[in-house]
Each structure stands twice: as C-alpha cells, then as structure tokens.
Write a protein that holds these residues in place. Sequence first.
Motif, PDB file in Angstrom:
ATOM      1  N   ARG A 152      -0.132   3.680   1.131  1.00 43.10           N
ATOM      2  CA  ARG A 152      -1.434   3.028   1.257  1.00 43.10           C
ATOM      3  C   ARG A 152      -2.242   3.093  -0.037  1.00 43.10           C
ATOM      4  NH1 ARG A 152      -3.503   5.778   6.972  1.00 43.10           N
ATOM      5  NH2 ARG A 152      -1.734   5.110   8.261  1.00 43.10           N
ATOM      6  N   ASN A 153      -1.787   3.892  -0.992  1.00 45.20           N
ATOM      7  CA  ASN A 153      -2.628   4.187  -2.156  1.00 45.20           C
ATOM      8  C   ASN A 153      -2.263   3.398  -3.408  1.00 45.20           C
ATOM      9  OD1 ASN A 153      -0.234   5.359  -2.913  1.00 45.20           O
ATOM     10  ND2 ASN A 153      -1.004   7.466  -2.991  1.00 45.20           N
ATOM     11  N   GLY A 154      -1.502   2.285  -3.250  1.00 49.93           N
ATOM     12  CA  GLY A 154      -1.032   1.576  -4.439  1.00 49.93           C
ATOM     13  C   GLY A 154      -1.766   0.302  -4.790  1.00 49.93           C
ATOM     14  N   ALA A 155      -2.807  -0.063  -4.039  1.00 51.32           N
ATOM     15  CA  ALA A 155      -3.526  -1.312  -4.306  1.00 51.32           C
ATOM     16  C   ALA A 155      -4.261  -1.246  -5.644  1.00 51.32           C
ATOM     17  CB  ALA A 155      -4.500  -1.617  -3.183  1.00 51.32           C
ATOM     18  N   LYS A 156      -4.209  -2.348  -6.388  1.00 51.18           N
ATOM     19  CA  LYS A 156      -4.851  -2.421  -7.703  1.00 51.18           C
ATOM     20  C   LYS A 156      -5.820  -3.600  -7.745  1.00 51.18           C
ATOM     21  CE  LYS A 156      -2.135   0.774  -9.651  1.00 51.18           C
ATOM     22  NZ  LYS A 156      -1.332   1.133  -8.457  1.00 51.18           N
ATOM     23  N   GLU A 157      -6.789  -3.511  -8.654  1.00 50.50           N
ATOM     24  CA  GLU A 157      -7.741  -4.613  -8.847  1.00 50.50           C
ATOM     25  C   GLU A 157      -6.985  -5.923  -9.103  1.00 50.50           C
ATOM     26  OE1 GLU A 157     -11.205  -4.115 -11.396  1.00 50.50           O
ATOM     27  OE2 GLU A 157     -10.880  -1.936 -11.336  1.00 50.50           O
TER      28      GLU A 157
END
Length: 354
Positions: A152-157
């Motif tokens: 869940r912690n891989g989202a980027k701008e």
Amino acid sequence: MEIAKLGEFGLIDRLTKDIKPNNESTKYGVGDDCAVLHYPDSEVLVTTDMLMEGVHFDLTYIDLQHLGWKSAMVNISDIFAMNGTPRQMTVSLALSKRFSVEDIEQFYSGLRMACDKWGVDVIGGDTTSSYTGLAISITCIGEARKEDIIYRNGAKETDLVCVSGDLGAAYMGLQLLEREKAVYYQMVEEAKKKSASSGSPASIPDFQPDFAGKEYLLQRQLKTEARGDIINKLREAGIRPTAMMDISDGLSSELMHICKQSKVGCRIFEKQIPIDYQTAVMAEELNMNVTTCALNGGEDYELLFTVPIGDHEKIQDMEDVKLIGHITNQSLGHILVTRDDQEFELKAQGWNPL
C-alpha cells in the motif's frame, strides 16, 4: 443430523474426505497436526479474516452456501490485492447446536466452489462449540515473487488512481435486504398482535420480498467475487501497480490507507467513480446520495490501485477498469472534486467493525 452424533473429527472427516491438493506447494493437507507447505523460490503471503454472526452476516437473508462462498472470496481477494496467487486455506468454525451436519455441508460446498474457482487447496482448520452464534475464521495462504509483491505504500506523485468494476452495489444490496427484512418482521408483529386480540393462534402470512429489477445488487452483496481476472489483465498488459488494496470497507477508507502509508495526497473526481444503474436507482428509492454510497459503502471487493502516469493509455484501453483521479503531494490533502467542480476534503467514513 446433530453435529454431536459425528463429533469433531467425524465432522472434519465428512467435510474433507474427498479434498485432494492441486498445488505443488501443498505437501500435506488435512489429516495431521499441521499442514506442510513448501515455497522454494517465492515469498509466502498470509491473510486472516474473522466473520461473526450478527456483525458481518445475518442468516435471515444469506444462506449457508453463499456464506461459505463469500467467506472464502474475501480472503482470496486479499491475496490478489498483494499481486499474489492464492494457494491454500484453513477454515475454523464455532458452531451452536442449532446447526446440523447438513447445514455445515452447505457452508463447505459454497466455500469449496470459491476455492475451486481459483485453485485453492483447503488444508485444515478447527471446529468448536459456540453459545453466541456462528463464528468463521479463515486464513488464506498465497505466494508471489519478491519483486512482484505490491504494497500500500508505493504510490508516488502523478500516479493515476484506478478502480476495477463498479462501486456501491454491494452496500445497496445490503440496504435492500435490510428493508425487506424489516417489512417481514413488521408483518410478523402485526400477526402476533392480531392473534393476541382475537385469542386465535398466530397465522404468519406468506412473504415474498420485492427484489424485482435489483438482482445485480443482491449478487454483489451475496456472491462476492475476488478480482483475480483484473490481476491477470494487468500482468498481460505489462502494468505493475505502485500501490494496491481491495475495497472491503469503502473507497474513501481504502484510498486514505494508501495515501497515509505512501505519504501522499490524492485528487479524485466524482464523475469518474463507476456506479451501476441499479445502484443509482436503489439509492434514489432510499433517498440516499449515491456517491456517498460508492465512497463509503464497502464490501465491493474491487481493486483500488495506482499506476505510473506513463501507463495512461494502457489503463484507458483496459476493460472494467476506471481511472478516477491522481496522486498529489501530501501537502495538497485528499480532495474529492464534485460534478459541479466543488472541492471537498475526502474523509475515511467506510465501515468499521469495532
């Protein structure tokens, strides 16, 4: 047949006698103190869910076969949400005396149909007695290569925010079932009052719930589907999500989980949220805001995921996947843009079992 007539091990034997492992990683399944699994070249994924009667399900309107199917699928869905492949499952049940052997066979038939659909081996579990209703605890075990696991912690701008399927239908199905249940109980109470005033035995009239034109909503609530098909489509298209989870508690809650763990913000658009026609009609009937239902209803078990902006064309061409927004800097907050271009802070208002 009373469960006590068979006993714990007799019941287990009856439910599992013809189970044969299908996965190479299942070295030994039901029949000993532990199952034996072997994963030489991949990571092991483990997820557990507990379902309690009166909290997670109501046997007034879900039969045991559908409950078995749903209990398996919600766990299988968690493995898919990590981009893994489900392989094994353990099943533990706490049963009251009101359940017969045939009841539990119905539960197992639904559970095994769900497992067979995705090639999952039932490898063990436990049974015990209960004084407070039916309790179900399921653990699903899966595998994935280390480099393939999606957290869940891989989202980027600038990442795109996507969902599979449509949202809110399962919640509307629940509202429909609850409405018809209330109508039935009202009829029962009126019959009891009439009986008391007349002195004659209560005659409960036949009751046919009004589900016409709402079949899809019932299916979404009672026959949950894990979206392994979407995982396969993403792999075939060469798309690797940067963050992913399944939508169990509602889109708003799950999106906030991704944003919190990825330390980012988001901007999603109301007009892009996929909503089925029956969902919209039911929301109007109940005087509910359909977008609120889609954001907060839960139990959709669709996939919410983010992908790099470079995959925009691939995502647009993918059937049953909808682009609903994008990831922003954490300082910009979590914004819902309405159909009339108003902006509101997104709040995590999904279902909370505690």
